[in-house]
Design a protein around this motif. Structure first.
Motif, PDB file in Angstrom:
ATOM      1  N   ASN A  10      38.719  37.061  17.393  1.00  0.00           N
ATOM      2  CA  ASN A  10      38.119  38.376  17.165  1.00  0.00           C
ATOM      3  C   ASN A  10      38.779  39.291  18.192  1.00  0.00           C
ATOM      4  O   ASN A  10      38.879  38.931  19.381  1.00  0.00           O
ATOM      5  CB  ASN A  10      36.603  38.238  17.405  1.00  0.00           C
ATOM      6  N   GLU A  60      31.691  34.085  20.993  1.00  0.00           N
ATOM      7  CA  GLU A  60      31.029  33.787  19.718  1.00  0.00           C
ATOM      8  C   GLU A  60      32.025  33.628  18.580  1.00  0.00           C
ATOM      9  O   GLU A  60      31.746  32.981  17.587  1.00  0.00           O
ATOM     10  CB  GLU A  60      29.937  34.808  19.392  1.00  0.00           C
ATOM     11  N   PHE A  98      31.019  50.966  17.316  1.00  0.00           N
ATOM     12  CA  PHE A  98      31.065  50.335  18.627  1.00  0.00           C
ATOM     13  C   PHE A  98      32.490  49.913  18.952  1.00  0.00           C
ATOM     14  O   PHE A  98      33.224  49.453  18.081  1.00  0.00           O
ATOM     15  CB  PHE A  98      30.172  49.084  18.650  1.00  0.00           C
ATOM     16  N   ASP A  99      32.837  50.060  20.204  1.00  0.00           N
ATOM     17  CA  ASP A  99      34.097  49.552  20.767  1.00  0.00           C
ATOM     18  C   ASP A  99      35.311  50.438  20.486  1.00  0.00           C
ATOM     19  O   ASP A  99      35.255  51.362  19.668  1.00  0.00           O
ATOM     20  CB  ASP A  99      34.360  48.104  20.328  1.00  0.00           C
ATOM     21  N   GLN A 117      27.876  33.788  26.054  1.00  0.00           N
ATOM     22  CA  GLN A 117      26.811  34.744  25.730  1.00  0.00           C
ATOM     23  C   GLN A 117      25.465  34.026  25.675  1.00  0.00           C
ATOM     24  O   GLN A 117      25.408  32.829  25.444  1.00  0.00           O
ATOM     25  CB  GLN A 117      27.060  35.348  24.341  1.00  0.00           C
ATOM     26  N   ILE A 146      29.224  39.982  11.851  1.00  0.00           N
ATOM     27  CA  ILE A 146      30.356  40.502  12.631  1.00  0.00           C
ATOM     28  C   ILE A 146      31.704  40.504  11.891  1.00  0.00           C
ATOM     29  O   ILE A 146      32.750  40.470  12.518  1.00  0.00           O
ATOM     30  CB  ILE A 146      30.453  39.893  14.066  1.00  0.00           C
ATOM     31  N   TYR A 164      37.952  41.839  19.802  1.00  0.00           N
ATOM     32  CA  TYR A 164      37.127  42.169  20.966  1.00  0.00           C
ATOM     33  C   TYR A 164      37.175  41.002  21.970  1.00  0.00           C
ATOM     34  O   TYR A 164      37.415  41.184  23.161  1.00  0.00           O
ATOM     35  CB  TYR A 164      35.689  42.434  20.510  1.00  0.00           C
ATOM     36  N   TRP A 165      37.001  39.772  21.457  1.00  0.00           N
ATOM     37  CA  TRP A 165      36.975  38.600  22.350  1.00  0.00           C
ATOM     38  C   TRP A 165      38.351  38.266  22.890  1.00  0.00           C
ATOM     39  O   TRP A 165      38.491  37.705  23.968  1.00  0.00           O
ATOM     40  CB  TRP A 165      36.316  37.410  21.648  1.00  0.00           C
ATOM     41  N   ARG A 185      20.753  46.955  20.811  1.00  0.00           N
ATOM     42  CA  ARG A 185      21.513  48.139  20.395  1.00  0.00           C
ATOM     43  C   ARG A 185      20.778  48.896  19.284  1.00  0.00           C
ATOM     44  O   ARG A 185      20.850  50.116  19.198  1.00  0.00           O
ATOM     45  CB  ARG A 185      22.920  47.738  19.929  1.00  0.00           C
ATOM     46  N   GLN A 245      32.888  49.965  25.325  1.00  0.00           N
ATOM     47  CA  GLN A 245      32.575  48.818  26.181  1.00  0.00           C
ATOM     48  C   GLN A 245      33.883  48.435  26.872  1.00  0.00           C
ATOM     49  O   GLN A 245      34.954  48.866  26.448  1.00  0.00           O
ATOM     50  CB  GLN A 245      32.137  47.616  25.356  1.00  0.00           C
ATOM     51  N   HIS A 293      21.791  41.036  21.909  1.00  0.00           N
ATOM     52  CA  HIS A 293      22.446  42.317  22.213  1.00  0.00           C
ATOM     53  C   HIS A 293      22.430  43.255  21.018  1.00  0.00           C
ATOM     54  O   HIS A 293      22.265  44.472  21.163  1.00  0.00           O
ATOM     55  CB  HIS A 293      23.861  42.105  22.753  1.00  0.00           C
ATOM     56  N   GLN A 294      22.546  42.683  19.801  1.00  0.00           N
ATOM     57  CA  GLN A 294      22.513  43.524  18.602  1.00  0.00           C
ATOM     58  C   GLN A 294      21.113  44.114  18.421  1.00  0.00           C
ATOM     59  O   GLN A 294      20.962  45.281  18.057  1.00  0.00           O
ATOM     60  CB  GLN A 294      22.928  42.704  17.377  1.00  0.00           C
ATOM     61  N   THR A 302      26.797  48.454  14.848  1.00  0.00           N
ATOM     62  CA  THR A 302      26.529  48.002  16.220  1.00  0.00           C
ATOM     63  C   THR A 302      27.440  46.896  16.757  1.00  0.00           C
ATOM     64  O   THR A 302      27.252  46.437  17.871  1.00  0.00           O
ATOM     65  CB  THR A 302      25.056  47.539  16.374  1.00  0.00           C
ATOM     66  N   SER A 303      28.408  46.413  15.959  1.00  0.00           N
ATOM     67  CA  SER A 303      29.384  45.484  16.551  1.00  0.00           C
ATOM     68  C   SER A 303      30.788  45.956  16.192  1.00  0.00           C
ATOM     69  O   SER A 303      30.959  46.809  15.319  1.00  0.00           O
ATOM     70  CB  SER A 303      29.123  44.037  16.131  1.00  0.00           C
ATOM     71  N   ALA A 304      31.782  45.382  16.871  1.00  0.00           N
ATOM     72  CA  ALA A 304      33.130  45.974  16.894  1.00  0.00           C
ATOM     73  C   ALA A 304      33.767  46.276  15.532  1.00  0.00           C
ATOM     74  O   ALA A 304      34.542  47.219  15.421  1.00  0.00           O
ATOM     75  CB  ALA A 304      34.051  45.077  17.706  1.00  0.00           C
ATOM     76  N   LEU A 305      33.464  45.470  14.506  1.00  0.00           N
ATOM     77  CA  LEU A 305      34.161  45.688  13.235  1.00  0.00           C
ATOM     78  C   LEU A 305      33.308  46.416  12.191  1.00  0.00           C
ATOM     79  O   LEU A 305      33.787  46.695  11.086  1.00  0.00           O
ATOM     80  CB  LEU A 305      34.664  44.356  12.679  1.00  0.00           C
TER      81      LEU A 305
END
Ligand code: BGC
Length: 335
Positions: free
Chosen positions: A59, A55, A262-263, A111, A212, A61-62, A188, A283, A184-185, A237-240
């Protein structure tokens, strides 16, 4: 007459010899070329072209998902194209999937961010004979062949349970979520809501969206604090998200907050170590990337694969640091 016949025979013989030697020369050349091809790794005949569409390309995470996919690329007869939107943007994401279909790649890993826009495209790829694996976010009602990633509902539920424990069941919570419209968000948030329902002392005051980005996460945390001064805890709920929340909360001296994110990006682990956030949901993006490539190759080779492949998720706190290498960056087994 005899002389004339002799001449015709000799000319015929000459032509025969010429064509034979020419064809021998050509086959030798072809043989040489084929040998050359066989020696080259990842020749078109031996390799499959998979596209991994995240996405957001840049990033952290990606980048870990990509790293895992690249590790698999080194071991398997595949080439990986990592190609998504520079910055999170659904329209561009969908366009990238459509382009991958048009260029007839051998497999698409992406995704299933939302049902209405992603499912028809995933089905279009399948109809054209291109296998699709969903990663990180599933599209369970599409015809995708398999999903690999976190059980997003469970991860939210675990976050809720951790927050109940960490706040002794008393908290007013602000939630920052990556995107309102991403499946997914939503899961969560839903998992979290269901878990905290069991604690009467916990109330969710507001849910805001960060797109995000850490900047928007910080802005939305400020907004929540402004509109709901009674908030005592945050869930990102997301990495940042937790990183943005922590930045805002750090400036408030006269109140302590419970923050769960998260993460396990390095910055998040650092905040956890310094007591700026209290917990985070683990994750395994590297594992997702690696296994998605392996899974795609299995599918192409006609092997039976599981439809839903959940990777590990759990909540960790400061007491769990330092993390074992395998949790931060999943170790790579031989394929
Ligand atoms: C999510 C990804 C998302 C990332 C954003 C992660 O927690 O699983 O889907 O893109 O956060 O930073």
């Amino acid at each position: 007459m005899a002389y004339y016949r002799k001449w015709v025979y000799s000319f015929g013989l000459f032509l025969l010899i010429l064509s034979l030697s020419l064809s021998i020369a050509f086959s030798a050349k072809a043989l040489q070329y084929n040998r050359k091809l066989a020696k080259r790794p990842n020749t078109p005949a031996a390799s499959y072209h998979f596209v991994l569409i995240p996405e957001e390309m840049d990033n952290d995470y990606w980048r870990l998902v990509e790293k895992g996919a690249r590790a698999a690329e080194k071991k398997l007869p595949v080439s990986i194209e990592y190609n998504g939107p520079e910055q999170a943007d659904i329209e561009t994401h969908l366009k990238k999937i459509d382009m991958a279909i048009a260029s007839k790649v051998d497999g698409i890993i992406t995704q299933g961010l939302n049902e209405s826009q992603f499912t028809p495209l995933i089905n279009k790829a399948i109809a054209k004979g291109i296998p699709v694996i969903t990663i990180d976010t599933d599209a369970p009602n599409s015809q995708r062949i398999a999903y690999i990633g976190t059980d997003n509902y469970l991860s939210g539920y675990l976050a809720g349970q951790a927050l109940i424990k960490g706040t002794h069941g008393q908290a007013v919570v602000g939630i920052i979520t990556g995107r309102f419209d991403a499946e997914h968000q939503k899961l969560r948030v839903q998992g979290f809501r269901d878990a905290v329902k069991q604690a009467p002392g916990i109330r969710i005051a507001a849910v805001e969206e960060s797109n995000i980005t850490r900047i928007e996460a910080a802005e939305k945390a400020s907004k929540i604090l402004h509109e709901h001064p009674d908030v005592t805890a945050f869930y990102g709920t997301s990495a940042l998200d937790a990183i943005g929340i922590a930045q805002v909360v750090e400036e408030i001296d006269d109140k302590s907050f419970y923050i769960i994110g998260f993460d396990t990006l390095p910055e998040t682990l650092d905040l956890l170590k310094r007591g700026k956030i209290q917990a985070t949901v683990v994750q395994t993006p590297y594992e997702m990337g690696y296994k998605s490539v392996k899974l795609m190759l299995d599918i192409i080779k006609g092997k039976r694969v599981s439809t839903v492949n959940h990777t590990e998720t759990k909540v960790i706190g400061k007491e769990d640091l330092p993390l074992q290498e395998a949790t931060v960056e999943w170790s790579v087994p031989a394929p």
